[in-house]
Structure formats: structure tokens, C-alpha cells
Design an enzyme around this catalytic site. Structure first.
Site, PDB file in Angstrom:
ATOM      1  N   ASN A   7     -25.666 -73.602  -0.950  1.00 40.54           N
ATOM      2  CA  ASN A   7     -26.037 -74.988  -0.659  1.00 40.54           C
ATOM      3  C   ASN A   7     -26.306 -75.656  -2.001  1.00 40.54           C
ATOM      4  O   ASN A   7     -27.370 -75.495  -2.589  1.00 40.54           O
ATOM      5  CB  ASN A   7     -27.289 -74.991   0.234  1.00 40.54           C
ATOM      6  CG  ASN A   7     -27.683 -76.387   0.663  1.00 40.54           C
ATOM      7  OD1 ASN A   7     -27.114 -77.381   0.198  1.00 40.54           O
ATOM      8  ND2 ASN A   7     -28.668 -76.480   1.524  1.00 40.54           N
ATOM      9  N   HIS A 179     -27.539 -83.669   9.502  1.00 41.14           N
ATOM     10  CA  HIS A 179     -28.293 -82.478   9.928  1.00 41.14           C
ATOM     11  C   HIS A 179     -27.558 -81.711  11.033  1.00 41.14           C
ATOM     12  O   HIS A 179     -28.175 -80.984  11.817  1.00 41.14           O
ATOM     13  CB  HIS A 179     -29.700 -82.839  10.463  1.00 41.14           C
ATOM     14  CG  HIS A 179     -30.681 -83.255   9.409  1.00 41.14           C
ATOM     15  ND1 HIS A 179     -31.643 -84.212   9.631  1.00 41.14           N
ATOM     16  CD2 HIS A 179     -30.861 -82.837   8.138  1.00 41.14           C
ATOM     17  CE1 HIS A 179     -32.379 -84.369   8.546  1.00 41.14           C
ATOM     18  NE2 HIS A 179     -31.911 -83.545   7.607  1.00 41.14           N
ATOM     19  N   ARG A 240     -37.921 -92.349   3.281  1.00 44.42           N
ATOM     20  CA  ARG A 240     -36.866 -93.268   3.750  1.00 44.42           C
ATOM     21  C   ARG A 240     -37.380 -94.113   4.909  1.00 44.42           C
ATOM     22  O   ARG A 240     -38.147 -93.643   5.740  1.00 44.42           O
ATOM     23  CB  ARG A 240     -35.644 -92.466   4.214  1.00 44.42           C
ATOM     24  CG  ARG A 240     -34.873 -91.874   3.072  1.00 44.42           C
ATOM     25  CD  ARG A 240     -33.709 -91.042   3.576  1.00 44.42           C
ATOM     26  NE  ARG A 240     -33.760 -89.704   3.041  1.00 44.42           N
ATOM     27  CZ  ARG A 240     -33.175 -88.657   3.600  1.00 44.42           C
ATOM     28  NH1 ARG A 240     -32.481 -88.791   4.715  1.00 44.42           N
ATOM     29  NH2 ARG A 240     -33.265 -87.476   3.036  1.00 44.42           N
ATOM     30  N   ASP A 283     -45.861 -86.325   2.054  1.00 46.99           N
ATOM     31  CA  ASP A 283     -46.018 -84.979   2.608  1.00 46.99           C
ATOM     32  C   ASP A 283     -46.924 -85.045   3.834  1.00 46.99           C
ATOM     33  O   ASP A 283     -48.070 -85.477   3.751  1.00 46.99           O
ATOM     34  CB  ASP A 283     -46.624 -84.081   1.520  1.00 46.99           C
ATOM     35  CG  ASP A 283     -46.656 -82.636   1.960  1.00 46.99           C
ATOM     36  OD1 ASP A 283     -47.367 -82.330   2.933  1.00 46.99           O
ATOM     37  OD2 ASP A 283     -45.962 -81.822   1.334  1.00 46.99           O
ATOM     38  N   PHE A 284     -46.402 -84.577   4.967  1.00 54.84           N
ATOM     39  CA  PHE A 284     -47.144 -84.722   6.232  1.00 54.84           C
ATOM     40  C   PHE A 284     -48.441 -83.917   6.260  1.00 54.84           C
ATOM     41  O   PHE A 284     -49.387 -84.291   6.928  1.00 54.84           O
ATOM     42  CB  PHE A 284     -46.242 -84.342   7.418  1.00 54.84           C
ATOM     43  CG  PHE A 284     -45.316 -85.448   7.800  1.00 54.84           C
ATOM     44  CD1 PHE A 284     -44.149 -85.679   7.082  1.00 54.84           C
ATOM     45  CD2 PHE A 284     -45.610 -86.304   8.846  1.00 54.84           C
ATOM     46  CE1 PHE A 284     -43.306 -86.715   7.411  1.00 54.84           C
ATOM     47  CE2 PHE A 284     -44.774 -87.344   9.198  1.00 54.84           C
ATOM     48  CZ  PHE A 284     -43.614 -87.549   8.470  1.00 54.84           C
TER      49      PHE A 284
END
Ligand code: ADP
Length: 408
Positions: A7, A179, A240, A283-284
Site C-alpha cells: 500500500n 474505501h 475533511r 483525533d476522536f
């Protein structure tokens, strides 16, 4: 078969070696900061664990570094390069041309290069990874697995924007969805977990990570995906913006005297939960910690995120005229039980009953609804590398069968 999964991004390259029969991960690692200074992380199933600085000026050097390690007498997992049967490359954008995985030929590279302007950040970086592997392992079969391919079953009513049709004809401006590798893996794994035939169920997959998307998978085929022409559309994400009225952007450009590239930078890098939380964090986990300490904007960012997810789930249930399974995956979806609960609170009208104890479980795949729930809600850990390895092995097997057919 031993499959090397690659990847390749603009400055990093992730890899795994997977045995396609046992599906065991023999080795995995990451080359980071390529072209800057270089850092290399590597682990094997036999307990080797390495993290070191290695100068990597370009992707060829990164591939060199990882291949050297894979064949190393003490730390490697293969005796020689020849033991690697196939290399499976994650390729982000295949446009309309690629509806499935393909053997990477010169023609495929040319067609992908034509898609470069559809994904200027991702496709060229993917191709650099392909070229580096070709240079060092010219005899090895390379298979391209596209992030857009699984979404290619969308019909025009789902993929066309309300723009003049000529722009679709001329430039292929349409929704592609992203995705796809994750959505495919997760929707199938959920059906397998529940003992269902994926071709007989309606599934909504919520891939909630830093980048986030939702797909509607009806009887094994994607009928809609929340991302669009680019991965900017749809949900509010880490940085985003998701769906925004273009009229607001023209207004903003005029007010702040911004050009298009400046606007795009704001939409991609400064928006989402980062922007809503007044730059507290994208960041959650950090947002959750801040919410507990009464940070209002952090709480609002998480609230907006959950609301938007619930709206998409509701609309996809309508698009499929029903839903059997809703599956949460990726960093937030797999780990944040509070967000899952919050999203599902909106969905009680679908007959969903969350079991609060199960919802706090951890694991590769588990159900979080109770026996009375009319829809199964699950958490499934995504595994894009395994999906790429499966695709690459399937393409390789097809080729072997074709060759033996021709011989007989
Ligand atoms: P991507 O692959 O798009 O970069 P990931 O799927 O790795 O993103 O997800 C990253 C997000 O998942 C981050 O916002 C992170 O805070 C969140 N996350 C990871 N673990 C947890 C957790 N235990 N609780 C809440 N959020 C988490």
C-alpha cells in the site's frame, strides 16, 4: 501462495506478507518518511520486532529495504524473492475503467496514469510503488486491487450529480465512492459471522476512521457510497468537511479573497471535527477526552459526526428498502462504543436494540444488538490487506487455470 501486499502512499509504504491458504500474516511493516529521512518498522509472526532509522531516498529504496528484510537469514520470512508468488498493490482510483482486480500490465499502468488527475494525491504514489516493485522483481506477477472497483456497481441514479450531463460525458465527473476494499471485506465478514449468504442480505457498512464513508451493499453489490468524485464528499471526517453547499464556498472565497486551491486546502485539511472543535483535534479519542472535560466544541464535533452518520444510515435503509445488517468498522467504528450508541439512538425506528454490555466488547467481530433487535448491528475489524491478498490470489489462480486449460 505467499502474497506481498503493498500500500504505497506519497511518503510511506505499508506492506504485509500473507499466506493465502492459512491467511496468516507472516510479516508486516511500514516504511515512513520516504524522501525525507526514513524510518522502518517490521514485525513477524515468529516474534521479530524492529524499529529503526533507514535512509530511504525514494520508493525503490523503500522496496529494497523491505525485500532485504523479508529474505534476511535471521529475521526474514522467505528464503528468496522467488517464494513470493504475487504482489498485490492497493490502487486508489480506477475510474470507470476498472470494475475488478487486474494483472498490472503496461496497458493498465497507462490507463491508471490517465486517472491521475482524478486522484492526484494517491494514484501517482501508488504507481511509484508498482514501478519500484517491477524494477526489483520483474518476474513476479503484480495484481492491482482498486479502492473504487467494488463501488462500480452503483447505478447512474446513485452516481450522477445534478450537473449538466455533458460534464459526465466529457470529463467523467460523477460519484465514484472510496474505501471499497474495506466495504467489501467488512460486508462479507459480517454475513459470514452471522451465517448468512452475502447475496441474500442488505448491509450498511459504516467505515468510520480519520477518513469516513458509508456504503449500502444490497445482495453483495454496492448500490451507494457516501464519498463522491473525491473522498471529500459525505460524512464530516477528521479534517475533511463532507457535504457542503458549493454556494457557501463561493461566498467564503469572496469574503476572504481565497482562490480555489486555498479553499480546497481548507476543506481537506482544516475542516471536519478538527475545524468544528476550533482546532482542538482531528483525533476522536482526544475529542472524547475533551468532551468529558466539558469542552463544548469537542462535544459538538462528535455530535455532528454521529448525527450525519445516522442520517446516511437512514437514507441507505430507504435506498435498499430495508436493512438486515449495520456494521461499524475502522478506528472510530471499531473502538468508540459511545459514538456507536449515539448513532444507534437515532435508529430505534428501524427496530434496533443495542445491548449496552455487548457494545463495550472488543474483538475481531461481534454483535452489539440483543435478541429482540430487528436489525443486526455488528462491529467488524477491517482488514484491507487480507482482502487485497485474497483478490491477488484469486487473479493468480485464474491465470494458472487458464494456462492449464490452454495446455490440455
Ligand atoms: P485512517 O485509516 O483513516 O487514518 P483509522 O481507521 O486508523 O483512520 O482511525 C483513526 C481514528 O480512530 C482516530 O480519530 C482515532 O482517534 C480513532 N480511534 C482509534 N482508537 C480509538 C478508541 N479506542 N476510541 C475512540 N477512537 C479511537
Amino acid at each position: 501462495m505467499k502474497i506481498l501486499v503493498i500500500n504505497s502512499g506519497s511518503s510511506s509504504l505499508k506492506f504485509q506478507v500473507i499466506d493465502s491458504e492459512s491467511e496468516e500474516v507472516l510479516a508486516k511493516g511500514l516504511c515512513e518518511r520516504i524522501g525525507i529521512d526514513g524510518s522502518f518498522t517490521y514485525r513477524t509472526s515468529r516474534g521479530v520486532s524492529i524499529r529503526e532509522s533507514v535512509k530511504m531516498e525514494n520508493h525503490t529504496q523503500a522496496v529494497h529495504t523491505l525485500l532485504d528484510m523479508l529474505v534476511d537469514a535471521g529475521k526474514g520470512v522467505v528464503g528468496s524473492f522467488r517464494e513470493i508468488d504475487v504482489i498485490g498493490h492497493r490502487l486508489v482510483h480506477g475510474g470507470e475503467r476498472f470494475t475488478g482486480s487486474v494483472v498490472i500490465t503496461d496497458e493498465v499502468i497507462e490507463a491508471m496514469t490517465e486517472c491521475n488527475d482524478l486522484a492526484p494525491l494517491h494514484n501517482p504514489a501508488n504507481l511509484v510503488g508498482v514501478e519500484a516493485c517491477q524494477r526489483l522483481m520483474p518476474e513476479t506477477l503484480m495484481v492491482g486491487v482498486f479502492d473504487t472497483a467494488f463501488n462500480q456497481t452503483m447505478e447512474p441514479k446513485a452516481f450522477l450529480y445534478g450537473l449538466p450531463y455533458r460534464y459526465y460525458e466529457k470529463y467523467k465527473i460523477r460519484r465514484y465512492g472510496f474505501h471499497g476494499i474495506s466495504h467489501k471485506y467488512v460486508s462479507q465478514r459480517a454475513a459470514e459471522f452471522l451465517g448468512q449468504n452475502p447475496r441474500q442480505v442488505k448491509t450498511i457498512v459504516c467505515h468510520l476512521g480519520n477518513g469516513a464513508s458509508i456504503s449500502a451493499v444490497k445482495y453483495g453489490q454496492v448500490i451507494d457510497n457516501s464519498m463522491g468524485f473525491t473522498p471529500l464528499e459525505g460524512l464530516v471526517m477528521g479534517t475533511r468537511c463532507g457535504d457542503v453547499d458549493p454556494g457557501a464556498l463561493e461566498f467564503l472565497a469572496k469574503k476572504e479573497n481565497l482562490d480555489f486551491s486555498q479553499i480546497m486546502a481548507i476543506l481537506n485539511q482544516e475542516s471536519g471535527v478538527l475545524g468544528i472543535s476550533k482546532n482542538y483535534s482531528s483525533d476522536f479519542r482526544e475529542l472524547k477526552d475533551a468532551e468529558i472535560k466539558y469542552n463544548e466544541k469537542a462535544a459538538l464535533a462528535r455530535e455532528i459526526f454521529a448525527y450525519k452518520v445516522a442520517k446516511y444510515v437512514g437514507s441507505y435503509a430507504a435506498a435498499m428498502n430495508g436493512v438486515d445488517n449495520i456494521v461499524f468498522t475502522a478506528g472510530v467504528g471499531e473502538n468508540d462504543s459511545d459514538i456507536r450508541q449515539e448513532i444507534c439512538n437515532y435508529l430505534e425506528f428501524l427496530g434496533i436494540h443495542i445491548d449496552e454490555v455487548r457494545n463495550r466488547d472488543q474483538g475481531e467481530a461481534f454483535r452489539i444488538t440483543d435478541g429482540a433487535s430487528r436489525v443486526n448491528v455488528l462491529v467488524v475489524r477491517t482488514n484491507e490487506e487480507l482482502e487485497i491478498a485474497r483478490e491477488a490470489a484469486a487473479v493468480a489462480q485464474e491465470i494458472t487455470q487458464e494456462i492449464s486449460k490452454k495446455k490440455s
